[in-house]
Scaffold this motif. Sequence first.
Motif, PDB file in Angstrom:
ATOM      1  N   GLU A  69      37.587  32.933  44.793  1.00  0.00           N
ATOM      2  CA  GLU A  69      37.685  33.609  46.090  1.00  0.00           C
ATOM      3  C   GLU A  69      38.847  34.587  46.124  1.00  0.00           C
ATOM      4  O   GLU A  69      38.743  35.695  46.660  1.00  0.00           O
ATOM      5  N   ASN A  70      39.991  34.225  45.500  1.00  0.00           N
ATOM      6  CA  ASN A  70      41.133  35.137  45.467  1.00  0.00           C
ATOM      7  C   ASN A  70      40.816  36.380  44.648  1.00  0.00           C
ATOM      8  O   ASN A  70      41.179  37.488  45.004  1.00  0.00           O
ATOM      9  N   ASP A  71      40.138  36.170  43.504  1.00  0.00           N
ATOM     10  CA  ASP A  71      39.753  37.332  42.685  1.00  0.00           C
ATOM     11  C   ASP A  71      38.780  38.227  43.438  1.00  0.00           C
ATOM     12  O   ASP A  71      38.827  39.452  43.331  1.00  0.00           O
ATOM     13  N   GLY A  72      37.816  37.618  44.171  1.00  0.00           N
ATOM     14  CA  GLY A  72      36.852  38.419  44.918  1.00  0.00           C
ATOM     15  C   GLY A  72      37.500  39.206  46.035  1.00  0.00           C
ATOM     16  O   GLY A  72      37.006  40.261  46.426  1.00  0.00           O
ATOM     17  N   ASN A  73      38.634  38.719  46.618  1.00  0.00           N
ATOM     18  CA  ASN A  73      39.321  39.429  47.688  1.00  0.00           C
ATOM     19  C   ASN A  73      40.308  40.455  47.161  1.00  0.00           C
ATOM     20  O   ASN A  73      40.881  41.212  47.949  1.00  0.00           O
ATOM     21  N   SER A  74      40.552  40.479  45.864  1.00  0.00           N
ATOM     22  CA  SER A  74      41.462  41.462  45.292  1.00  0.00           C
ATOM     23  C   SER A  74      40.827  42.847  45.314  1.00  0.00           C
ATOM     24  O   SER A  74      39.614  43.003  45.373  1.00  0.00           O
ATOM     25  N   THR A  75      41.664  43.852  45.241  1.00  0.00           N
ATOM     26  CA  THR A  75      41.190  45.239  45.280  1.00  0.00           C
ATOM     27  C   THR A  75      41.395  45.904  43.929  1.00  0.00           C
ATOM     28  O   THR A  75      42.193  45.446  43.102  1.00  0.00           O
ATOM     29  N   ALA A  76      40.662  46.961  43.727  1.00  0.00           N
ATOM     30  CA  ALA A  76      40.780  47.783  42.523  1.00  0.00           C
ATOM     31  C   ALA A  76      40.629  49.247  42.927  1.00  0.00           C
ATOM     32  O   ALA A  76      39.940  49.570  43.899  1.00  0.00           O
ATOM     33  N   THR A  77      41.248  50.114  42.188  1.00  0.00           N
ATOM     34  CA  THR A  77      41.185  51.557  42.462  1.00  0.00           C
ATOM     35  C   THR A  77      39.938  52.141  41.815  1.00  0.00           C
ATOM     36  O   THR A  77      39.747  52.021  40.608  1.00  0.00           O
ATOM     37  N   VAL A  78      39.069  52.723  42.630  1.00  0.00           N
ATOM     38  CA  VAL A  78      37.822  53.339  42.156  1.00  0.00           C
ATOM     39  C   VAL A  78      37.972  54.851  42.279  1.00  0.00           C
ATOM     40  O   VAL A  78      38.170  55.376  43.376  1.00  0.00           O
ATOM     41  N   LYS A  79      37.897  55.539  41.139  1.00  0.00           N
ATOM     42  CA  LYS A  79      37.952  57.007  41.099  1.00  0.00           C
ATOM     43  C   LYS A  79      36.531  57.535  40.960  1.00  0.00           C
ATOM     44  O   LYS A  79      35.918  57.401  39.911  1.00  0.00           O
ATOM     45  N   VAL A  80      36.019  58.104  42.030  1.00  0.00           N
ATOM     46  CA  VAL A  80      34.635  58.582  42.081  1.00  0.00           C
ATOM     47  C   VAL A  80      34.648  60.083  41.826  1.00  0.00           C
ATOM     48  O   VAL A  80      35.293  60.844  42.552  1.00  0.00           O
ATOM     49  N   VAL A  81      33.922  60.510  40.782  1.00  0.00           N
ATOM     50  CA  VAL A  81      33.813  61.936  40.418  1.00  0.00           C
ATOM     51  C   VAL A  81      32.527  62.467  41.026  1.00  0.00           C
ATOM     52  O   VAL A  81      31.441  61.966  40.737  1.00  0.00           O
ATOM     53  N   LEU A  82      32.647  63.464  41.899  1.00  0.00           N
ATOM     54  CA  LEU A  82      31.479  64.078  42.542  1.00  0.00           C
ATOM     55  C   LEU A  82      30.864  65.092  41.601  1.00  0.00           C
ATOM     56  O   LEU A  82      31.540  66.038  41.164  1.00  0.00           O
TER      57      LEU A  82
END
Length: 744
Positions: A69-82
């Motif tokens: 549950e802690n891992d699922g609530n963690s965030t990550a930086t997503v760099k989206v290239v258009l």
Amino acid sequence: MSEEQPGDGEVIQNKIGEQEPRTAPPEDDRGQENEETPAPTLTSVTEHSEDADTIDNLPAQLGDDLQTENDGNSTATVKVVLLPGGHVMTVAFNIGFSIQELKRYLAAELKVPSEILQISLNGEVVEEEQSLMGLGVLPHSSTPMEMSSVDPDAHPLIPPQPREPYNMPDVITVRVQNDDGTAKDVVVEIERARQQKPFQGGYRHLLTGAVYHNAGIQTVPKKRPPKDVEVFRRDTQTVEVRTQYDQCPVSAATQITGIGCYIPGREDRLVSPGRYQTAEEYHNRRLKAVICLQSYARRWLSTQAVERLRRQRNLRLAWLDMQEQRRRKEKEVEQEDRRRRWMNPQTKEDINLLYHALEKWRCEQEQKIKSTMRGAERKAALCSLLEQETEYIKTIGWHEIATQNKNNIRAVRHFLNKAAAPYQWRAADGRYIEMDTPNTIRARELRDLYGNITLSDVSKEQRLLDLMTLKSTVEEHPCQLTWDIVELIDREVDMITRGIKAVKLEGLRSRISTLFLQYIKIPAFNPEVAQLLKVPQDPAQLKNDVFLCLSCNRYLRSADFSWSASVRQNHRCRDCTRLDNIGRSRPDLSVYKNMLKRLRADELMLNEESKIPFLIQVEDVRYLVEALWDSCSALQTSRDLQDLVFVRWQRLIDWSPWNCILLAKEEVSAHWNVEHVHKAYAETFIRRIEQKHVMARRHFKHIPLLNKYMESQAAATMSDQLVITPIVMETDKPLADTPSPTPD
């Protein structure tokens, strides 16, 4: 207060996190809320205890669930290239959420529907049900992704404009309401703290990571007004519970007859000891029981395995039966199609099919006559056969003329409709917009007038009206062609007024229609047909595109000649070649044409940039089938041309005459399951296939367009098959140019 705009953060949290924003309860209700709200930890432990196998495994399972549950609530930086612009959008996203929720957030930012967004990772499209954790994204890491629009014309991806930073003034005026109901303005000076404000409660945005402080906790609480009602604490109003132990007068361990205690023995029974069982006997009994259980269990497992094999066999037999029915149905459809083409020919290929059937019948009859008759009887039979062949050729000729007339009428109608069609294009909302120009309107008027002129079953008054309309139309452009049309119109009008029958006027009306069609095809009178004519109006475009046919002595364009690798230099046009085939060999090329059509469709599905199947012609496919593969499958299983198809020899290399194999339709699926052909097939079979590939290279090497593809594929094939091995001489010493193998 917040480091970012809190309004946007709360809206995004409601959309993506799918949870309502939490607000601090009023101070008056805090105690009641704490008393009435149950502890969530006890509920979680109860739920986990039901799933756990034993009580001992409960702490470990709870630890694993809490870690997940802690891992699922963690965030990550997503760099989206258009794509295709290349603009990068950086988003801090919860790795437990799905790709569909990320699409909703990005669609809200870009102001486009979420259904047209397509997100890919490492060149592969990601499904909407997957989460970032399922894709292998680690907490607090950075992941690049690409996003494109399915419909870039209607919904292009335009990057959002950056928001202007908000600068708070140093002094603000606040209107405060007093207790008596009056309001006054207070000047407040803003102090900018140099250190970070301590966090004493609030919320954190799951996507952007922005921290929102709770204003109710950061502000000094307002003093409660005194209440008139006296309030008592519940703890002081409750009676304290005490636990007290009491001893029985008679102990359970001393329940025997004694002084002051009589126990009757009417229900007593005498227990005699049984046979003593040794440890070896006990273990033997347990072993027999285990063997019995294993025998029943193995019987059940074997029954299940046999039943599973029986189901697989039934499914296999059903699949084979279905494939056989499908092949039988395809064969019946092909035969029905050939029978329909024989009875009602519509194209030149159908006429060639009739001539091919005639040639096959003639050869069979001639062979039968030569094998059974001699002398004058055989000559008479051959003459009779020649007369029958002549009658059949005459009948086929009538069908060909009728088919050609129908096709000409259909081609003229299609030409006029295409010239009169309005311009169309697709708007941003997906609708088609049509636009008429003066040229299309002029083409539509001429098309309608030509349709009225070619009608046969009309009254005399309507015919005279159509002729007058045609005359007024062509007189706008005086030239020799229009003068001839006007002269023919006057002649027909004079004959109609004299009462001549319509049957005798068919030739005159046909001449008028033909000349008017020539009038329509002139760009000076009908500008819209300029882009539809096969022969360009500029003579400079025909400078290097005109060739002489030595058979009919006509100068024709290159499109009228059939170019193939089988013929180095073609001096006959398509019409002369077809006429020669009708008079001599009479082959049926429709089978090879269908084979080439299926090959091109298969290659387009595998690789849209494949070019070699579109460079070869039907004659080249016929050469490959008849000369190289002997009109038979490579596995020698079928000689039916309707059942043969070309596929790749090595499936990772594009199709070419030197990377192909001719197989039956039922053999294609088995060949596609082979990953390494040099490991699956026998050595003699591989050498035979490679020999055919060498012959194909020699046949097609003089074509410059195919030669460059031949060199590139040859290098790729040799790099896959080249194996370097050391050469050892009789002295057991390697050659100087060959490196010695290193010992393991």
